[in-house]
Design a protein around this motif. Structure first.
Motif, PDB file in Angstrom:
ATOM      1  N   GLY A   1      -0.400  10.764  85.328  1.00  0.00           N
ATOM      2  CA  GLY A   1      -1.659  10.335  85.216  1.00  0.00           C
ATOM      3  C   GLY A   1      -2.717  10.225  83.657  1.00  0.00           C
ATOM      4  O   GLY A   1      -3.632   9.875  83.829  1.00  0.00           O
ATOM      5  N   ALA A   2      -1.945  10.806  82.963  1.00  0.00           N
ATOM      6  CA  ALA A   2      -2.405  10.538  81.381  1.00  0.00           C
ATOM      7  C   ALA A   2      -2.480   9.079  81.106  1.00  0.00           C
ATOM      8  O   ALA A   2      -1.677   8.487  81.723  1.00  0.00           O
ATOM      9  CB  ALA A   2      -1.863  11.447  80.402  1.00  0.00           C
ATOM     10  N   VAL A   3      -3.430   8.772  80.065  1.00  0.00           N
ATOM     11  CA  VAL A   3      -3.492   7.341  79.651  1.00  0.00           C
ATOM     12  C   VAL A   3      -3.050   7.278  78.525  1.00  0.00           C
ATOM     13  O   VAL A   3      -3.493   7.918  77.507  1.00  0.00           O
ATOM     14  CB  VAL A   3      -4.966   7.131  79.729  1.00  0.00           C
ATOM     15  N   VAL A   4      -1.948   6.750  78.184  1.00  0.00           N
ATOM     16  CA  VAL A   4      -1.199   6.426  76.774  1.00  0.00           C
ATOM     17  C   VAL A   4      -1.926   5.562  75.977  1.00  0.00           C
ATOM     18  O   VAL A   4      -2.556   4.591  76.489  1.00  0.00           O
ATOM     19  CB  VAL A   4       0.158   6.205  76.884  1.00  0.00           C
ATOM     20  N   VAL A   5      -2.291   5.802  74.756  1.00  0.00           N
ATOM     21  CA  VAL A   5      -2.749   4.999  73.753  1.00  0.00           C
ATOM     22  C   VAL A   5      -1.740   4.711  72.948  1.00  0.00           C
ATOM     23  O   VAL A   5      -0.950   5.245  72.112  1.00  0.00           O
ATOM     24  CB  VAL A   5      -3.797   5.684  73.115  1.00  0.00           C
ATOM     25  N   VAL A   6      -1.320   3.266  72.633  1.00  0.00           N
ATOM     26  CA  VAL A   6      -0.164   2.666  71.944  1.00  0.00           C
ATOM     27  C   VAL A   6      -0.936   1.783  70.975  1.00  0.00           C
ATOM     28  O   VAL A   6      -1.292   0.616  71.324  1.00  0.00           O
ATOM     29  CB  VAL A   6       0.790   2.058  72.814  1.00  0.00           C
ATOM     30  N   ALA A   7      -0.833   2.178  69.726  1.00  0.00           N
ATOM     31  CA  ALA A   7      -1.245   1.176  68.572  1.00  0.00           C
ATOM     32  C   ALA A   7      -0.127   1.333  67.612  1.00  0.00           C
ATOM     33  O   ALA A   7       0.083   2.329  66.889  1.00  0.00           O
ATOM     34  CB  ALA A   7      -2.459   1.708  68.043  1.00  0.00           C
ATOM     35  N   ASP A   8       0.705   0.341  67.419  1.00  0.00           N
ATOM     36  CA  ASP A   8       1.650   0.435  66.417  1.00  0.00           C
ATOM     37  C   ASP A   8       1.429   0.501  65.234  1.00  0.00           C
ATOM     38  O   ASP A   8       0.413  -0.059  64.858  1.00  0.00           O
ATOM     39  CB  ASP A   8       2.857  -0.586  66.979  1.00  0.00           C
TER      40      ASP A   8
END
Length: 913
Positions: free
Chosen positions: A444-451
């Motif tokens: 339930g953690a929120v992943v932050v994806v900024a390549d």
């Protein structure tokens, strides 16, 4: 001990009206005297009468013949004055004159500030809150009232709101703070100003504090505006309160104003009214941690970060327009909305989860993103193939991947990662990224994806804006995080020597996290239940090709819908071999149950992918599906001569080839199918906000090219997707009612279950993306185009690239396509220069062979371009290479071309764009 100010700070002076100043109507100004009152304490001194200067639109509204629905009470900070709110005052009257809700604006000059009375005494925070209350009592404000505050005026306005719960219906703020954490230092500029030896000199004796504040505006203030801010503070005798405000900052619990600040902070957390938090991220004083604190105290708040703006937010960004749009949505008649208030649109609150009706639908059919991983957890078949792993190709089975994800998930829980925590993943595609991503989503953690394709500057803006609690990174990402001050506790994907760990502030390694998790699971601990379908799962950042990258929030249900849309459209699932040369598809492979391989390439530079690398990945994954970005595909075709016979036989096994992210020409798709002769070539249309909206195959692209129609044909809507058009008006704005009629040009609007939930801390952007859309799953794409008679969608460019000429609206793709047919022309970018409505079209072209330097086109070439364009062209410019976006390396940056062309045609240096 509170720093002491010089004696000059105690000077007195009466309140006056301001002189004529730009943007300030004298009719708005008035002086109001608050009568003196007896002391609150027997025997103590009485409170003397005080005279305030304020801006008040009551008389202007009366002239318009309208009754206000409520009052917007605006409070400035230090060292500004009510001039800060001039745009809010003007906008309020414009809205009222146009027939919208009429809000009376009262913008005060706090005592000792602006053109209010210089009282000769110190005013602490509690005094200022009480003084404001005495003024509003004198004005007879009876509610409803919305407060709007900036800087320390935000604290004062919120204190007033806490003290007047019967009047307040909403609170709004710009760059303010109500709490200073004991474990975080006061921001450096304030620490410097608070030094006893500098305080009086910097804030009172000299105008240094004022000048510094004016200097950090973005963009820089013009001289007349800066002089207007200086006007009340000319001379040390008028700057005493500037220093007093700084001295009154509660740096610790012993400060005389600390108790009042704590009281206000606690009261703010108890407010149950709508709230709007506006922020300029480039503020060196009010740092993002203060926004986090306010958002935590006001969980119902809508938030908008104006990327690029700083401390003087009302001058840096359109605060006025945003505030009145928000008031129109939330308080159209000055009342606090109730759940039964049918006058409000269903999707008014765009920072909340998707509408309840949709949530019920999603929950009833939702399968967690890791469903196939669970089903395949006992399989020893390959799940991932890393072509660029250290030491050579590495294969990870489904069994190993599932176990690793569980261990990392349990280990993260053991470290203290909790449901809703944000985890930034600074890892290149591969096993580590896959395990970390699915482990985070699982708990339930929120992943932050900024390549990394955003570039260092774009990546910094993205990570800071997302405010992660944790960072999981490889060495390059961790080094950038340390050097640039990115937030979040750090976990490294690789083992590091102790000195490097200390330098990078790394607390754990991913392997150690997995070991902790394994021990936890072995001891009998279980992973938590799967998060609800409407719980946030990911923040995915856009490419930044048309402005600062935006964080796009997806729920668990929406990510599952993305998986299902791709599986259904392309028959990709368990047993499929997938080569993913585009990061989103590499991450979705395990969710699809597909055996996936990331080819050997630099993900920050798609053009580094070679044909040999694709063939190697196809062999390693026994792949039948290949997905590449257009820039990567172009280099694959360009390096095809290096393929061996075995490579070509491997590529011959591919049945489906996909390329998307930017327009893909028929010639490029044809060349790709020559390498993969048994593959059906498709180019999906989508965006970060919705990865699959329409699809077209090579035959469709060829037919479109032969039709003579303008634009890029992106095919028919995918299953469960609805496409409509918001027609353009004469000013190039998409103001028309949504339609599916053919040959109507306008903004492309999509509706689908797999469209994003909302933009992260971008209320204004999110509102614009939904405006006029009658479904909470809808999205205004920002692309301009049309539907044809057969229902196919044609893209004609971006909304911000539409050119509004005296002869009408010009969308860029059609003229670009026609010019590209001229002999000797490569790629083309159309730019508009000049004021809206009178813009001129400029064609910027690459030549074949490429020009050595930029400049005007030769007369013969310019004539040929003008003859082909189909629209009047004011100038033709030649460049060696057109500027493109960072992530895809293929979208022409027309906004940059427009700025460049405007400069060079106005006599500026002929540099490369």
């Amino acid at each position: 001990m509170t720093p002491r100010l010089p004696r000059v700070a105690t000077s007195t002076a009466p309140a006056t009206l301001p002189p004529p100043l730009p943007g300030l109507d004298p009719a708005w100004s008035r002086l109001v005297t608050v009568p003196g009152t007896p002391s609150d304490n027997p025997g103590g001194p009485a409170r003397p009468a005080r005279t305030w200067h304020l801006l008040d639109t009551a008389a202007s509204l009366a002239e318009l013949g309208v009754e206000p629905v409520g009052t917007l009470l605006c409070v400035h900070g230090n060292p500004t004055w009510s001039y800060l709110w001039r745009s809010v005052v003007a906008q309020s009257l414009a809205v009222a004159a146009a027939g919208g809700p009429a809000w009376r604006v009262v913008a005060v000059d706090q005592l000792g500030m602006g053109f209010s009375e210089r009282t000769g005494v110190d005013h602490r925070l509690a005094d200022r809150v009480a003084d404001l209350g005495a003024l509003t009592d004198e004005l007879g404000l009876a509610g409803p009232v919305v407060t709007l505050g900036h800087d320390w005026g935000g604290v004062v306005s919120l204190g007033w709101a806490v003290d007047h719960p019967d009047l307040v219906v909403a609170v709004t703020t710009c760059n303010t703070a109500v709490h200073q954490s004991a474990d975080a230092p006061i921001p450096a500029p304030l620490r410097l100003a608070l030094r006893p030896q500098l305080l009086g000199r910097a804030t009172v004796i000299t105008p240094a504090f004022i000048e510094t504040t004016l200097a950090i505006a973005h963009p820089k203030l013009d001289r007349a505006t800066a002089d207007a801010y200086r006007a009340p503070y000319r001379g040390a005798a008028r700057r005493g309160a500037v220093g007093g405000f700084v001295a009154d900052i509660p740096v610790d619990a012993s400060h005389p104003s600390a108790v009042e600040l704590d009281r206000i902070a606690a009261g703010v957390a108890a407010l149950q009214v709508p709230a709007l938090l506006l922020w300029g991220p480039r503020d060196p004083v009010f740092l993002e941690r203060y926004l986090d604190d306010l958002a935590a105290r006001l969980p119902q708040a809508d938030v908008h970060r104006f990327e690029g703006a700083g401390h003087l937010l009302p001058d840096d960004a359109d605060v006025a327009g945003t505030v009145f749009d928000w008031l129109g949505d939330h308080l159209p008649d000055g009342r606090v909305p109730t759940p039964a208030d049918a006058s409000l649109p269903a999707d008014t609150d765009t920072d909340t989860d998707t509408d309840a009706d949709v949530d019920v639908d999603v929950d009833s059919t939702h399968r967690p993103l890791w469903t196939h991983l669970t089903e395949l957890r006992d399989s020893d078949e390959p799940a991932l193939v890393e072509m660029a792993a250290p030491g050579g190709t590495r294969t990870i089975t489904w069994r190993l991947l599932a176990r690793r994800i569980d261990e990392v998930a349990a280990g993260l829980l053991d470290l203290g990662v909790r449901h809703g925590d944000r985890v930034s993943l600074l890892v290149t595609p591969g096993a580590d990224l896959t395990a970390a991503l699915y482990a985070c989503i699982r708990i339930g953690a929120v992943v932050v994806v900024a390549d990394a394709g955003l570039g260092l500057g774009g990546l910094t803006r993205a990570v800071r804006g997302a405010r992660p609690d944790w960072i999981i990174g490889a060495l390059p990402g961790l080094a950038a995080a340390r050097a640039l001050g990115w937030p979040g506790r750090r976990i490294a994907t690789v083992a590091l020597p102790a000195p490097a760990r200390r330098a990078l502030r790394v607390e754990h390694t991913l392997a150690a996290v997995a070991r902790r998790g394994a021990a936890r699971l072995a001891a009998g601990s279980a992973l938590p239940e799967a998060p609800a379908a409407d719980a946030p799962a990911a923040v995915l950042f856009t490419s930044g090709s048309t402005g600062p990258a935006k964080g796009v929030v997806y729920t668990h249900g929406q990510l599952g819908a993305v998986r299902d849309a791709l599986a259904g459209q392309y028959d990709v699932g368990v047993g499929t071999g997938l080569v993913a040369g585009f990061a989103p598809f590499a991450l979705l492979g395990p969710a699809l149950g597909a055996r996936s391989a990331a080819p050997d390439m630099d993900v920050t530079a798609p053009r580094t992918l070679t044909a040999r690398a694709v063939a190697d990945a196809v062999v390693a994954a026994d792949a039948t599906v290949v997905f590449l970005s257009p820039a990567a595909l172009a280099n694959v075709v360009a390096t095809a001569s290096a393929l061996t016979d075995d490579d070509r036989r491997a590529l011959g096994r591919v049945r489906l080839f996909l390329s998307a992210g930017a327009p893909v020409s028929a010639a490029l798709l044809t060349a790709a199918t020559e390498l993969m002769p048994n593959a059906s070539a498709h180019t999906p249309y989508g965006m970060t906000e919705g990865l699959l909206m329409t699809d077209v195959d090579l035959d469709g692209v060829r037919a479109a090219g032969a039709s003579g129609a303008e634009g890029i044909c992106v095919g028919r809507p995918a299953a469960s997707v609805r496409v409509r058009i918001a027609p353009l008006d004469a000013d190039g704005r998409a103001t028309g009612a949504l339609t599916e009629a053919p040959d109507v040009t306008g903004e492309i609007v999509v509706v689908a279950p797999h469209v994003r939930d909302h933009y992260d801390r971008l209320w204004r952007t999110d509102r614009a993306s939904r405006l006029g859309v009658d479904d909470p799953r809808g999205h205004r794409t920002g692309d301009v185009g049309h539907l044809d008679a057969s229902g196919q969608l044609w893209v004609e460019g971006r909304m911000q690239h539409v050119v509004t000429t005296p002869d009408g609206v010009v969308t860029p793709v059609g003229p670009e396509q026609r010019i590209e047919r001229v002999d000797g022309i490569g790629r083309v970018g159309i730019a508009g220069i000049g004021p809206a409505g009178t813009q001129q079209v400029v064609a910027v072209v690459e030549t074949v062979p490429a020009a050595r330097c930029p400049g005007p086109a030769a007369p013969a070439l310019a004539d040929a371009v003008r003859a082909a364009a189909g629209v009047p062209v004011a100038a033709v410019l030649v460049v060696p290479v057109l500027p493109t976006d960072i992530r895809h390396n293929s979208k022409v940056d027309r906004a940059r071309l427009s700025r460049w062309a405007s400069s060079v045609l106005a006599g500026g240096r002929m540099t490369r764009p």
